[in-house]
Design an enzyme around this catalytic site. Structure first.
Site: not given
Ligand code: LLP
Length: 424
Positions: A282, A284, A324, A350-351, A378
């Protein structure tokens, strides 16, 4: 205000606390963006795994890719865990944190010879091998070291984990594992190679799984194989069923770890495999809900179609929303008695993909602090230096104590290893 799935993050007198510490105080002391993790919450997440497996031979290998800070690894090592690693770098972290190599399983489909050699020297417990060519190379490396490598084959059970396609790994079209119908052949080959010692079998079907059935289906498929393999005279000791249990980010309702494991064990026992050692990986579910990302509101900006809440954390700090389209709860560190407005919470990068949350109702002003919840998994481990941004600092909290467990990265350190050619 109820914060779903976050028992260790709660408001007291309008101030959001992690354990017994107001997040506002942590931000004042350590700056923002800041990752803060509750040690209590991590151990509380581990407890149901340990309870459900008590009394049987087992090993819980924390999948450290979820959060690989040394202090987090130390917490799990001291609690008796092993580690699931996927690179030589992760192995070095385990060793630096005082982890035991003999409790390490080495997963990953692209292990290099150098990584194999280092893992053999360190004495890892098992290589989770993902392809037939990898078997051949591992056998060669082990022989060159005068040893035998303990192996388990990661089989691809071809079940649908019913999660986001980028984090689903057990389907035929995925790059992971050995195809179910090649597995028997691969095991025969492994048994032939003098540099290898077959010790187990493993699978991992995906991540952020919120149902039990995919696990039970995978177990059935894997046990079918175990029976076929053993009927050829080979012996398998352990069953490694991977990780993947989901957490509550907003309104997901995954099974509790102990309930899930009870069902898994029931299935394993019913099929007469109760004597096998159980390994789980495990990630997360051990750290996700134990962490928050704290960020300061820099500007409130009204666009033509949307309002933006510009914060000092960005996609480089927390990639999950951009990568995601993950929805993670974002709440103020201090509650304000004001009407909320709807904002996209965005970072300075800048995206257009640099957002942490969309269409969020927030009562905030510039200078306020926001907390992205369930950011313990994560988050930092996927952070990058895009836009030459130094990575955030990290703190570990336990009760009313907090320790800095990673310095804020100085942007000058980012180019310390770069070199200019001679002047022209
Ligand atoms: N074992 C293996 C072989 C894995 O590949 C993984 C995760 C785990 C265990 C742990 O899975 P967990 O219990 O954490 O679900 N970056 C994505 C998740 C990628 C998971 C990759 N493999 C995200 O942020 O959702």
């Amino acid at each position: 205000m109820k914060l779903p799935g976050h028992p260790d993050v709660a408001y007291r007198d309008g101030q959001l606390h992690l354990d017994d510490l107001p997040l506002r105080e942590l931000a004042a002391r350590f700056g923002t963006p800041l990752y803060a993790y509750s040690r209590r919450a991590m151990l509380a997440a581990l407890a149901p795994y340990q309870r459900a497996l008590a009394g049987r031979e087992h090993l819980i290998c924390y999948a450290m890719k979820a959060n690989s800070n040394l202090a987090v690894l130390q917490t799990f090592a001291q609690a008796g865990c092993g580690f699931d690693i996927v690179s030589g770098g992760e192995l070095e972290r385990v060793l630096a944190a005082g982890g035991d190599a003999r409790k390490v399983v080495f997963s990953g489909l692209g292990k290099t010879r150098a990584e194999m050699a280092r893992a053999l020297e360190a004495g890892v417990r098992c290589f989770n091998v993902e392809s037939e060519p990898e078997l051949e190379v591992l056998a060669e490396v082990a022989r060159a070291h005068g040893t035998r490598a303990p192996v388990s084959l990661r089989v691809n059970p071809d079940v649908d984990a019913k999660t986001h396609p980028y984090i689903s790994t057990g389907l035929k079209g995925n790059k992971f594992g050995v195809a179910h119908d090649r597995a028997l052949h691969a095991y025969r080959r492994a048994a032939e190679l003098p540099g290898l010692e077959v010790v187990g079998i493993d699978c991992h079907i995906g991540s952020q799984i919120t149902e039990s059935d995919p696990y039970l289906d995978a177990i059935d498929r894997v046990l079918d194989l175990v029976e076929a393999i053993e009927s050829q005279g080979l012996r398998l000791h352990h069953l490694d069923l991977g990780g993947g249990l989901g957490i509550t980010y907003t309104d997901e309702a995954p099974p509790a770890a102990d309930a899930l494991i009870a069902r898994m064990l029931e299935r394993i026992d019913a099929r007469g495999h109760g004597h096998r050692e159980i390994v789980l990986e495990p990630g997360r579910s051990l750290v996700g809900n134990a962490g928050v990302l704290l960020t300061e509101v820099l500007y409130l900006k009204s666009g033509e179609a949307k309002n933006f809440c510009v914060v000092d954390a960005a996609m480089n700090d927390l990639m999950r929303p951009a990568m995601y389209e993950a929805t993670m709860a974002i709440v103020p560190a201090t509650l304000r008695d004001a009407a909320p407005s709807t904002y996209d919470v965005v970072g300075p990068i800048c995206e257009s993909g640099d957002w942490l949350g969309r269409d969020r109702a927030l009562a905030v002003q510039a200078g306020d602090l926001l907390a992205v919840l369930s950011a313990g998994a994560y988050g930092m481990s996927m952070a990058s230096n895009y836009n030459s941004r130094g990575r955030a600092a990290e703190v570990l909290v336990d009760g009313d104590q907090a320790w800095l467990i990673r310095d804020r990265e100085d942007p000058r350190a980012l180019f310390a290893g770069e070199h200019l050619p001679p002047a022209r």
